[in-house]
Design an enzyme around this catalytic site. Structure first.
Site, PDB file in Angstrom:
ATOM      1  N   LYS A 153      73.911  31.856  75.574  1.00 15.30           N
ATOM      2  CA  LYS A 153      74.786  32.434  74.570  1.00 15.30           C
ATOM      3  C   LYS A 153      76.212  32.454  75.077  1.00 15.30           C
ATOM      4  O   LYS A 153      76.380  32.478  76.293  1.00 15.30           O
ATOM      5  CB  LYS A 153      74.347  33.840  74.156  1.00 15.30           C
ATOM      6  CG  LYS A 153      74.107  34.853  75.287  1.00 15.30           C
ATOM      7  CD  LYS A 153      75.144  35.152  76.338  1.00 15.30           C
ATOM      8  CE  LYS A 153      76.447  35.748  75.969  1.00 15.30           C
ATOM      9  NZ  LYS A 153      77.341  35.988  77.176  1.00 15.30           N
ATOM     10  N   TYR A 242      76.438  40.410  71.894  1.00 14.73           N
ATOM     11  CA  TYR A 242      75.226  41.215  72.111  1.00 14.73           C
ATOM     12  C   TYR A 242      75.077  42.258  71.010  1.00 14.73           C
ATOM     13  O   TYR A 242      73.974  42.528  70.529  1.00 14.73           O
ATOM     14  CB  TYR A 242      75.279  41.929  73.468  1.00 14.73           C
ATOM     15  CG  TYR A 242      75.043  41.017  74.629  1.00 14.73           C
ATOM     16  CD1 TYR A 242      73.754  40.635  74.989  1.00 14.73           C
ATOM     17  CD2 TYR A 242      76.100  40.513  75.364  1.00 14.73           C
ATOM     18  CE1 TYR A 242      73.536  39.781  76.055  1.00 14.73           C
ATOM     19  CE2 TYR A 242      75.890  39.651  76.425  1.00 14.73           C
ATOM     20  CZ  TYR A 242      74.611  39.300  76.762  1.00 14.73           C
ATOM     21  OH  TYR A 242      74.388  38.438  77.817  1.00 14.73           O
TER      22      TYR A 242
HETATM   23  P1  NAD Z   1      80.010  31.048  86.155  1.00 12.47           P
HETATM   24  O1  NAD Z   1      81.458  30.752  86.133  1.00 12.47           O
HETATM   25  O2  NAD Z   1      79.494  31.944  87.224  1.00 12.47           O
HETATM   26  O3  NAD Z   1      79.175  29.704  86.206  1.00 12.47           O
HETATM   27  C1  NAD Z   1      79.551  28.544  85.498  1.00 12.47           C
HETATM   28  C2  NAD Z   1      79.047  27.316  86.229  1.00 12.47           C
HETATM   29  O4  NAD Z   1      79.482  26.155  85.525  1.00 12.47           O
HETATM   30  C3  NAD Z   1      79.578  27.196  87.668  1.00 12.47           C
HETATM   31  O5  NAD Z   1      78.541  26.802  88.512  1.00 12.47           O
HETATM   32  C4  NAD Z   1      80.635  26.108  87.558  1.00 12.47           C
HETATM   33  O6  NAD Z   1      80.781  25.377  88.763  1.00 12.47           O
HETATM   34  C5  NAD Z   1      80.051  25.233  86.465  1.00 12.47           C
HETATM   35  N1  NAD Z   1      81.048  24.402  85.794  1.00 12.47           N
HETATM   36  C6  NAD Z   1      80.851  23.115  85.475  1.00 12.47           C
HETATM   37  N2  NAD Z   1      81.950  22.612  84.891  1.00 12.47           N
HETATM   38  C7  NAD Z   1      82.852  23.597  84.844  1.00 12.47           C
HETATM   39  C8  NAD Z   1      84.188  23.670  84.373  1.00 12.47           C
HETATM   40  N3  NAD Z   1      84.799  22.623  83.795  1.00 12.47           N
HETATM   41  N4  NAD Z   1      84.818  24.846  84.484  1.00 12.47           N
HETATM   42  C9  NAD Z   1      84.220  25.939  85.015  1.00 12.47           C
HETATM   43  N5  NAD Z   1      82.949  25.918  85.488  1.00 12.47           N
HETATM   44  C10 NAD Z   1      82.279  24.752  85.409  1.00 12.47           C
HETATM   45  O7  NAD Z   1      79.640  31.644  84.720  1.00 12.47           O
HETATM   46  P2  NAD Z   1      78.322  32.429  84.309  1.00 12.47           P
HETATM   47  O8  NAD Z   1      78.637  33.873  84.223  1.00 12.47           O
HETATM   48  O9  NAD Z   1      77.201  31.994  85.153  1.00 12.47           O
HETATM   49  O10 NAD Z   1      78.113  31.923  82.801  1.00 12.47           O
HETATM   50  C11 NAD Z   1      77.512  30.677  82.516  1.00 12.47           C
HETATM   51  C12 NAD Z   1      76.893  30.732  81.131  1.00 12.47           C
HETATM   52  O11 NAD Z   1      75.890  31.743  81.104  1.00 12.47           O
HETATM   53  C13 NAD Z   1      77.863  31.092  80.008  1.00 12.47           C
HETATM   54  O12 NAD Z   1      77.495  30.406  78.840  1.00 12.47           O
HETATM   55  C14 NAD Z   1      77.655  32.580  79.797  1.00 12.47           C
HETATM   56  O13 NAD Z   1      77.973  33.020  78.496  1.00 12.47           O
HETATM   57  C15 NAD Z   1      76.158  32.669  80.057  1.00 12.47           C
HETATM   58  N6  NAD Z   1      75.739  33.999  80.508  1.00 12.47           N
HETATM   59  C16 NAD Z   1      74.678  34.562  79.907  1.00 12.47           C
HETATM   60  C17 NAD Z   1      74.260  35.809  80.286  1.00 12.47           C
HETATM   61  C18 NAD Z   1      73.076  36.448  79.621  1.00 12.47           C
HETATM   62  O14 NAD Z   1      72.802  37.604  79.916  1.00 12.47           O
HETATM   63  N7  NAD Z   1      72.328  35.726  78.790  1.00 12.47           N
HETATM   64  C19 NAD Z   1      74.937  36.491  81.294  1.00 12.47           C
HETATM   65  C20 NAD Z   1      76.014  35.869  81.932  1.00 12.47           C
HETATM   66  C21 NAD Z   1      76.404  34.606  81.527  1.00 12.47           C
END
Ligand code: NAD
Length: 398
Positions: A153, A242
């Site tokens: 999401k 959410y």
């Molecule tokens: P994050 O920044 O920690 O991770 C993102 C990942 O994508 C990193 O490993 C990064 O290296 C990679 N990436 C690849 N190409 C990229 C670019 N061009 N720019 C930036 N990063 C790039 O973020 P996150 O918190 O892990 O979120 C990732 C996804 O998960 C999002 O869609 C977020 O909405 C979702 N999320 C969902 C929940 C949930 O509870 N369902 C919670 C947190 C995050």
């Protein structure tokens, strides 16, 4: 979004982190098992009771090894009964090798050779955990490679992208779901059962408040969340969703009719040059129920609260949609009683197993792409309303 959760981790999770940090696929699986046992006999929501042998489980690839994938999604496979982690996709070779070793994952891919997953029968399902602006592209490429996709999401940056993802799933004949883990979370499942079972009477009002303090200087994942191209939108996309999704889950059978919203954040705050920092929103339902909420990147501490007010009694959830410690109270006749539920952490394994089973059976997943599209359309309606100073916008056709 994970900031508050990080701060509130319980003992059980710290123990899991320690176990995983010590390395080895078996250790991670044992850690997951320990957590499952801490559900105190409660069933893992969405999880079938009998584990399948590994070779009969659906194989999963996780794409994007950021904080959410590494902290929540990957360890959850240790609790899964119908799913197993078979592949990882990342642009960081060192991280790829380290995590593949830790979890005993056989197949690894860079973003450049991602399309070659088409040749790998060990991958049935792909979980997209990349920044939002990349969801549509990586989802469609996985569908074109003949894989089922569970996309995190919010589903994508725009409703047009969501529509393209749904069309690609139909063309490929594959399942497309959105990672709305709350649908598999025991505390919210208990609230859902009480509401749909008539325990609070007719729903009159829902209030949903979600937010945290965006801190791009001290936590890297907050940087892309403030860039429109990678985030799609602001607090509504990341955390307000959410409130919208969970409220509508509880109002099963009802439908949103109109929406209004205003922006609520300091306009001179340099963090919010590209995306909005906060929104106060309101949805009128066909039944007459009013669902209102707020989303914010300016709240401290982390805020996740839902209240359901009915004609007979009401439910209060605080926190409502976190990873580990959601809690539910039933308020009736001047008394408030906490409702006992299973361990929230089981939501992650419940989600992947439910998706595996739906995909295998060719049945719709509980949180399909169409639900993700609906929510992006609602957020777009909120922005349209807020851009016009809060006028009510019709949701006909949403
Ligand atoms: P994050 O920044 O920690 O991770 C993102 C990942 O994508 C990193 O490993 C990064 O290296 C990679 N990436 C690849 N190409 C990229 C670019 N061009 N720019 C930036 N990063 C790039 O973020 P996150 O918190 O892990 O979120 C990732 C996804 O998960 C999002 O869609 C977020 O909405 C979702 N999320 C969902 C929940 C949930 O509870 N369902 C919670 C947190 C995050």
């Amino acid at each position: 979004m994970a900031a508050g959760d990080r701060g509130r981790r319980k003992m059980a999770i710290n123990r899991r982190d320690l176990l995983i940090a010590s390395g080895g696929a078996l250790t991670a699986a044992m850690a997951g098992r320990a957590l499952a046992q801490e559900a105190q006999g409660q069933p893992m929501m969405g999880n079938p009771t009998l584990p399948l042998p590994p070779e009969q489980r659906m194989g999963w690839a996780v794409v994007g090894l950021g904080s959410f994938a590494v902290g929540q999604l990957m360890p959850a496979f240790g609790d899964a009964n119908r799913s197993r982690l078979t592949a990882l996709v990342s642009g960081n070779p060192e991280k790829l090798a380290r995590l593949a070793d830790t979890y005993g994952v056989e197949h690894t891919y860079s973003y450049d050779d991602y399309d070659s997953i088409i040749d790998n029968p060990a991958i049935d399902c792909v979980q997209i955990a990349l920044p939002v602006g990349l969801h549509a592209e990586y989802t469609i490429r996985a569908l074109e490679a003949g894989k089922h996709v569970l996309c995190e999401k919010p589903m994508a940056s725009t409703s047009a992208e969501c529509e393209a993802m749904i069309a690609a799933a139909r063309k490929a004949g594959k399942a497309l779901g959105v990672g709305y883990r709350v649908h598999f979370e025991p505390t919210n499942r208990a609230a859902h059962s009480m509401i749909t079972g008539g325990e609070i009477g007719t729903m009159r009002h829902v209030r949903a408040e979600h937010g945290f303090q965006a801190d791009p200087e001290n936590w890297a994942p907050h940087r892309w969340r403030l860039e429109k191209q990678l985030a799609g939108g602001g607090s509504m996309y990341d955390i307000g969703i959410y409130g919208i999704n969970t409220s509508l889950m509880m109002l099963e059978g009802d439908a949103p009719v109109s929406m209004s919203a205003v922006y609520a954040y300091p306009k001179d705050d340099a963090r919010f040059r590209e995306v909005e920092g906060g929104v106060e929103w309101r949805i009128i339902m066909r039944s007459g129920a009013v669902v209102s909420g707020s989303s914010s990147y300016c709240y401290s501490p982390y805020h996740s609260k839902q209240t359901y007010i009915g004609s007979k009694s009401s439910l209060r959830m605080s926190p409502a949609t976190t990873y580990y410690d959601n809690a539910l109270w039933h308020e009736q006749g001047g008394r408030e009683v906490q409702v006992s539920t299973g361990a929230p952490y089981t939501q992650f394994a419940g989600q992947v197993d439910a998706f595996s089973e739906a995909a295998r059976a060719g049945q719709p997943h509980a949180t399909p792409g169409e639900m993700g599209l609906r929510d992006i359309r609602l957020i777009e309606a909120a922005y349209r309303s807020a851009d016009q100073g809060g006028v009510a916008v019709s949701l006909e056709g949403v």
